[in-house]
Design an enzyme around this catalytic site. Structure first.
Site, PDB file in Angstrom:
ATOM      1  N   TYR A  95       0.817  -1.214   0.000  1.00  0.00           N
ATOM      2  CA  TYR A  95       0.000   0.000   0.000  1.00  0.00           C
ATOM      3  C   TYR A  95       0.857   1.273   0.000  1.00  0.00           C
ATOM      4  O   TYR A  95       0.336   2.365   0.109  1.00  0.00           O
ATOM      5  CB  TYR A  95      -0.953  -0.004   1.198  1.00  0.00           C
ATOM      6  CG  TYR A  95      -1.900  -1.188   1.207  1.00  0.00           C
ATOM      7  CD1 TYR A  95      -2.939  -1.263   0.284  1.00  0.00           C
ATOM      8  CD2 TYR A  95      -1.746  -2.235   2.111  1.00  0.00           C
ATOM      9  CE1 TYR A  95      -3.812  -2.355   0.270  1.00  0.00           C
ATOM     10  CE2 TYR A  95      -2.614  -3.326   2.106  1.00  0.00           C
ATOM     11  CZ  TYR A  95      -3.645  -3.373   1.183  1.00  0.00           C
ATOM     12  OH  TYR A  95      -4.501  -4.445   1.170  1.00  0.00           O
ATOM     13  N   TYR A 115     -11.289  -1.116   1.010  1.00  0.00           N
ATOM     14  CA  TYR A 115     -11.101  -0.778   2.434  1.00  0.00           C
ATOM     15  C   TYR A 115      -9.746  -0.116   2.647  1.00  0.00           C
ATOM     16  O   TYR A 115      -9.527   0.531   3.658  1.00  0.00           O
ATOM     17  CB  TYR A 115     -11.244  -2.033   3.307  1.00  0.00           C
ATOM     18  CG  TYR A 115      -9.952  -2.684   3.726  1.00  0.00           C
ATOM     19  CD1 TYR A 115      -9.274  -3.546   2.878  1.00  0.00           C
ATOM     20  CD2 TYR A 115      -9.391  -2.418   4.970  1.00  0.00           C
ATOM     21  CE1 TYR A 115      -8.081  -4.117   3.267  1.00  0.00           C
ATOM     22  CE2 TYR A 115      -8.195  -2.993   5.361  1.00  0.00           C
ATOM     23  CZ  TYR A 115      -7.541  -3.846   4.509  1.00  0.00           C
ATOM     24  OH  TYR A 115      -6.351  -4.414   4.881  1.00  0.00           O
ATOM     25  N   ARG A 116      -8.862  -0.213   1.656  1.00  0.00           N
ATOM     26  CA  ARG A 116      -7.472   0.237   1.838  1.00  0.00           C
ATOM     27  C   ARG A 116      -6.837   0.211   0.467  1.00  0.00           C
ATOM     28  O   ARG A 116      -7.143  -0.657  -0.350  1.00  0.00           O
ATOM     29  CB  ARG A 116      -6.781  -0.779   2.758  1.00  0.00           C
ATOM     30  CG  ARG A 116      -5.384  -0.460   3.222  1.00  0.00           C
ATOM     31  CD  ARG A 116      -4.955  -1.571   4.170  1.00  0.00           C
ATOM     32  NE  ARG A 116      -3.645  -1.401   4.732  1.00  0.00           N
ATOM     33  CZ  ARG A 116      -3.014  -2.327   5.472  1.00  0.00           C
ATOM     34  NH1 ARG A 116      -3.611  -3.479   5.725  1.00  0.00           N
ATOM     35  NH2 ARG A 116      -1.821  -2.106   5.959  1.00  0.00           N
TER      36      ARG A 116
END
Lengths: 525, 525
Positions: B91, B468-469
């Site tokens: 991420y 969600y991310r």
């Protein structure tokens, strides 16, 4: 003559009401003295007079009407006090913190918007009560349970927003909430979490969403008006078992808590187990006069006699186990063994098929059935029964529970009250709920209840405990107890408040949070 | 020459660094090119160049130093990018959204501040990793488990703040967080929830506190720097059972999910069960070349052959049961019976005493033991292995899981990748995690991975699903998908951002939230 908002002349106020009437219809703006009296707090401790009085009530029927009401409120700087159904009894009912606020009663917005049986949730409007939701599920033959608060007439939304709780594994209502629609003071409509995805699939399934998550910021809060709320429902279990244990000695509390904690931590007991004191148990059966005719607190001997006659414990533990029979029987055997080791303890269980409904009131709540039996307690002291609650969070240790109990009992005796209390078990904390039951017709008793609450809250703070929820009259007092770094938490709240509600129209003073325009009212009741 | 903050001349920047050095010590301000390269994202998809580059790194050792750093940052309008330890791989790692931001690396703040064995929690600083916390518990002989993220080197704090998850009943790290200390952009230090009670007793026990609650607002957020975090720990169970089931057919996914849901809803399975695709399972064992030598996605026949040779399923379900032996055996019998009905399914269990430790990597994570085995997947495609994750929330239904799987697989094949994915079971949702594994030395593959991610996110949104991310490169893209009422949620975030951080110094662009001063950078990478 009704009370007015402190910042408006009668003429301006009448003009504002006229505009509100044009939005919701004249009949949905209430001004009659007797009707407004119904929005006062019938349980308010201390002197009444003009405290916590509403100037009018407006009842919108839709989000659009709420947005229009907010537009008018901003134009007039009219303080509003939104309630879902206004059943926040013991903490203020429907009454506003700032006298003269207009109550925005959302009870007409009472649609069950969605039920999903396989994913086990509901999306409701604020006016939906536990009775309503329960009836809806029964009518539609859905195999889902609700978790009612103590009184079934309460709003599912309102109770979750105030962080109320029930008795089943879904007893932590704030935790079971998933997804909100909120109207901000500026009229903007926000959907939290996955609700940001328009025509999405997971608003009631995954709470956090992407980025910062706001649901708990709108709880016990004055940052917005919640117009839709998602709540998890429990799939009807295959079977359930409701257990009750009686303990003979006052000092058993410590042991009960120590035995219970590991079962909560490892989820052997998933429901909200409750440890009730003898007076609380007795008050659910009948008034005090049958046990004691005096006026002060019941003497120990009278309590002992009452316990004996009723066949109850000095402490009474209730808990439910829910699931497949073979699992809950294995769990019950373990729990029963542990509590049976306490000298003088007796434990018994009633077993139900998942679709069976218990008859007794307490058991009904533990089986997800709303009742009104909680209010029997009001008759304990006779007259116009009222109560105001002292609600500190207690660490889940026997020592802390015993300390909170003894301090509360001592103070209550000192002020002429019986210790009416109990502990509801979270995972790492207990909700210690102590009700000061008084007769509102007795001015001396009413004043004493008011003073007692303040002292109890002070005592708790001195020992490192804080309240989770409090009556309007003590909101500033409790907010000030959260004093780390000179009140940084409240400073954060008021910074956000001013950013979201620069005109200060939404619920000034709620939870001790005052918008800039009303900040000089802090501490004033 | 390093990248500079976009708003500062080199002279001003050097001056700011000088002031930072005076606060933390010269040695704790890092500027060397090779060191800064270590703060770049080694897995960044698409072209590298100057994207997501830090201008310098500062390593404070205390809250006071952080407050001083913020003072300097406000004075220079210097953008900061705080990381706990910077292991947010897939991420973005430690890299900032806005190139030129100064990374504030909190890894030196690595104290375990408190462990409470009976109440089962820890209070840690951001630099504490899963390995650290696990070692601490072992050294002190405490009967508590942690729930590690996939990679044990990650920060307990950082992972909870990013809403990462693990495998045990404590697998939802954000939900298990309780109590934070946060330094706001203005230097104010806030403790959330019961932490407002100075010298209190329940900061790590009861999350909401009194009034609005803020913990989730500081997750995936740029509203403050979290300097202390409470996390619930699981009491070591009496016993545990780790089960593994293999399913033969691609289409079994739908059935698996439908069978699993009721067990999650009624908490028969409390842990985070995982449904892994064949490639994800195989990649945890070895690289792809042993099964397929081609360059594009593996053909179905090669996957089928691999599955057969490895003796794994097309889908592989893993779950743990934790507790008293008699309870988990009763639970396992029920679950086993249910899954055995699936044609071709095989299910088996390994049983452990509570203090026993499994040897195999996957089992170790399910027993609360941190590992680094997750990174074996990087070798799947050979070369400089990297991955970037597509992480939509999936409703917990077989139909939704199947839809997400098929759409992802189709797109991945189209872009030249294998479907590497799995579903981790929450209660009403699944975390569908799809890793696009690519070889960073291969520019074409890296670009394809970058394009693929954007397409996958678009596909998901079109079907009503949201992430969600997400990786830094897609934060604005995903934030814009949360478009209800013309982006009301992001509007709320940016209103709060501007109120709390008027100078815009904290993590500009995080989760798509840009402070006023940097708003023109939205969408720019």
């Amino acid at each position: 003559m009704n009370v007015l908002p402190p910042n408006l002349s009668e003429a301006r106020f009448r003009q504002a009401l006229g505009e509100l009437g044009a939005i919701v219809g004249r009949a949905q703006v209430l001004e009659a003295v007797d009707i407004l009296a119904g929005y006062a707090d019938p349980f308010a401790p201390g002197p009444q007079q003009q405290r916590f009085m509403t100037s009018a009530v407006v009842l919108p029927a839709s989000v659009d009407e709420i947005r229009e009401i907010l537009r008018v409120a901003r134009a007039y700087q009219l303080p509003l006090w939104p309630v879902s159904t206004g059943r926040n009894f013991a903490y203020g009912g429907a009454a506003p913190r700032l006298s003269g606020s207009v109550v925005v009663d959302l009870k007409r917005m009472n649609r069950v918007l969605e039920i999903n049986e396989s994913l086990a949730y509901a999306l409701v409007e604020p006016g939906v009560t536990y009775f309503d939701l329960y009836a809806y599920l029964r009518e539609h033959g859905l195999k889902l349970w609700i978790d009612p608060a103590a009184a079934g007439w309460g709003s599912v939304t309102g109770n979750a927003l105030e962080r109320g709780f029930g008795y089943t594994p879904y007893g932590d209502h704030a935790a079971m909430q998933c997804g909100m629609e909120v109207v901000l003071a500026n009229g903007d409509v926000v959907r939290t979490g996955m609700g940001g995805i328009e025509i999405g699939t997971t608003w009631q399934l995954y709470k956090p969403g992407f980025g910062p998550s706001y649901d708990p910021m709108f709880m016990q809060s004055n940052f917005g008006i919640v117009t839709k709320l998602g709540i998890a429902l429990m799939p009807r279990p295959a079977a359930y078992l409701l257990a009750q244990a009686r303990f003979s000695h006052e000092s058993d509390l410590e042991t009960i808590v120590e035995i219970l904690r590991p079962f909560k931590l490892d989820e052997t007991i998933r429901g909200h187990a409750v440890i009730e004191g003898a007076v609380r148990f007795a008050a659910s059966i009948g008034p005090r006069t049958q046990w004691y005719e005096g006026s002060g607190p019941m003497p120990e001997a009278a309590i002992a006699a009452m316990i004996k006659r009723l066949g109850i414990g000095h402490w009474n533990l209730r808990f439910g186990l829910y699931g497949a029979s073979e699992v809950i029987e294995a769990q019950y055997a373990i729990v029963q063994r542990a509590f049976s080791r306490v000298r003088g303890a007796e434990i018994e269980a009633r077993r139900y098929a998942g679709d069976a409904e218990p008859v007794a009131g307490g058991d009904r709540n533990m089986a997800g059935i709303p009742t009104m039996s909680a209010f029997r307690m009001l008759d304990w002291r006779g007259g116009s029964g009222a109560h105001v609650d002292f609600s500190p969070i207690c660490p889940f240790t026997g020592r802390d529970a015993m300390r909170q109990y003894l301090v509360a009992k001592t103070r209550m005796t000192e002020y002429g009250f019986d210790y009416y209390g109990g502990f509801t078990a979270g995972t790492r904390y207990l909700h210690h709920i102590v009700a000061t039951i008084f007769n509102r017709d007795d001015a001396q008793q009413t004043d004493a209840a008011s003073d007692l609450l303040r002292v109890l809250i002070s005592d708790a703070r001195a020992a490192g405990y804080g309240e989770y929820r409090v009556h309007l009259a003590y909101m500033d007092f409790v907010a000030a107890q959260y004093d780390f770094n000179n009140g940084a938490l409240l400073r954060l709240s008021e910074t956000i408040k001013d950013a979201l509600d620069p005109d200060g129209i939404l619920a000034p003073g709620k939870s001790g949070i005052w918008p800039r325009a009303w900040r000089s009212y802090r501490g004033y009741t």
